[in-house]
Design an enzyme around this catalytic site. Sequence first.
Site, mmCIF file in Angstrom:
data_model
loop_
_atom_site.group_PDB
_atom_site.id
_atom_site.type_symbol
_atom_site.label_atom_id
_atom_site.label_comp_id
_atom_site.label_asym_id
_atom_site.label_seq_id
_atom_site.Cartn_x
_atom_site.Cartn_y
_atom_site.Cartn_z
ATOM 1 N N TYR A 205 0.857 -1.191 0.000
ATOM 2 C CA TYR A 205 0.000 0.000 0.000
ATOM 3 C C TYR A 205 0.894 1.241 0.000
ATOM 4 O O TYR A 205 1.997 1.211 0.572
ATOM 5 C CB TYR A 205 -0.886 -0.061 1.244
ATOM 6 C CG TYR A 205 -1.954 0.986 1.342
ATOM 7 C CD1 TYR A 205 -3.162 0.852 0.661
ATOM 8 C CD2 TYR A 205 -1.775 2.115 2.141
ATOM 9 C CE1 TYR A 205 -4.157 1.807 0.767
ATOM 10 C CE2 TYR A 205 -2.758 3.082 2.248
ATOM 11 C CZ TYR A 205 -3.948 2.928 1.560
ATOM 12 O OH TYR A 205 -4.927 3.885 1.661
ATOM 13 N N THR A 207 1.478 3.948 1.565
ATOM 14 C CA THR A 207 2.114 4.528 2.747
ATOM 15 C C THR A 207 3.062 3.566 3.468
ATOM 16 O O THR A 207 3.689 3.954 4.456
ATOM 17 C CB THR A 207 1.046 4.995 3.757
ATOM 18 O OG1 THR A 207 0.220 3.886 4.114
ATOM 19 C CG2 THR A 207 0.199 6.115 3.183
ATOM 20 N N LYS A 208 3.168 2.334 2.995
ATOM 21 C CA LYS A 208 4.051 1.374 3.668
ATOM 22 C C LYS A 208 5.517 1.775 3.493
ATOM 23 O O LYS A 208 5.873 2.579 2.628
ATOM 24 C CB LYS A 208 3.833 -0.036 3.108
ATOM 25 C CG LYS A 208 2.407 -0.542 3.173
ATOM 26 C CD LYS A 208 1.883 -0.661 4.590
ATOM 27 C CE LYS A 208 0.511 -1.335 4.600
ATOM 28 N NZ LYS A 208 -0.082 -1.363 5.946
ATOM 29 N N ASN A 209 6.390 1.159 4.283
ATOM 30 C CA ASN A 209 7.822 1.423 4.141
ATOM 31 C C ASN A 209 8.278 1.147 2.714
ATOM 32 O O ASN A 209 9.111 1.873 2.165
ATOM 33 C CB ASN A 209 8.631 0.565 5.113
ATOM 34 C CG ASN A 209 8.416 0.962 6.553
ATOM 35 O OD1 ASN A 209 7.296 1.254 6.971
ATOM 36 N ND2 ASN A 209 9.481 0.966 7.344
#
Length: 393
Positions: A205, A207-209
């Site tokens: 997704y 916004t993940k790292n």
Amino acid sequence: MKNAFIPFANPGAAFQARKHEYDEAFSRVIGSGQYILGPEVETFERRFAEWLADASCAAGDCIGVANGTDAIEIALRALQGLFPVPSGKLPAVFTVSHTAVATVAAIERAGCVPILVDIDEASYTMSPGSLEAAVNMVAAERPDLAPMAVIPVHLYGHPCDLDAIMGIGERHGMRIIEDCAQAHGAAYRGKRVGTLGIAGTFSFYPTKNLGAIGDAGAVYTGDSALAAEMRALRQYGWKQRYVSAIPGINSRMDPLQAAFLDINLRHLDADNAARRSIAARYDALISRATITPPVAKPEVEHAFHLYVLRSKRRDALAAFLHERGVGTAVHYPQAVHSQPAYAGRVIIAPDGLPITERVVPELLSLPMFPQLIQADVERVAHALLAWDKEQSS
């Protein structure tokens, strides 16, 4: 001049900084004429598998899928295919209630029964004691269920107590599927999470790292038979083109997302280092009088997908920060077992979920993304100090 609002997350900042790389990848994919799976996906799968192994173990297989929820479902379906539970029983899968609802939704989509357990109060991850009690309860009271798997969620980027959890799994004949949706690059005793259980599932997704420009996910495994089963499951159960050997689904990683992820993978170690630096600065500046900062246990390396505070006046604190130009978020406003879709029908550990229920109303996520500048980190911390002073006066 008024300071700009500091967002809680800003995935666009990374994408803008790497725009020329994305433009090149976009042109390459469009020009290839291959828009389903293909070499872009295969390249990312290989490189992500090698990055996860990181010389601590031989690289296994990575299977790119459409999203992180599908990754969990496909891993569970593959397990059932290779290690079916006894006839007449339903497979039971143990996880936490304090997680994104996707974890539990995927368990049910795979035809399994979720059993929800409590968390550890320091790390907010799965409590081995609650897990053991829940497994014993199922064995004693639910002859219709067969314990099949445990899904520990490495929440916020903090790895679970995998030694204890894997020990429980081994004693009770259960496999461990790590939910690494928030933990790209986190490590447990020197090994990256996702490589310690039979499988590790990932969400990409935005916004993940490690994020895509849209939805994408993957499963990693060191078990070649499981990998083959999952590759078939993601594409209608095909082991031969157009011939379904097993019932599958359509969950193929988009090659454009794979190309973008390959770019972000090259920057991931630096991005994670930036996250840890921001977390360390927050730690140094934040008073502990009225708020509790996150902690990392000594055996883990935290990925700091989120920097999550705890405050008994969480909502008032969020409003206070917003007034001072600081964005926050709540992960998550309700534990799964209390949400309308699940309340009253999911099975929970025999002693209930007291820590989950005590902690959930108190958690607040601060701004955390690699491009967060030092001046904004200082602004966030000083706003928290102002809150602490106001509460203490």
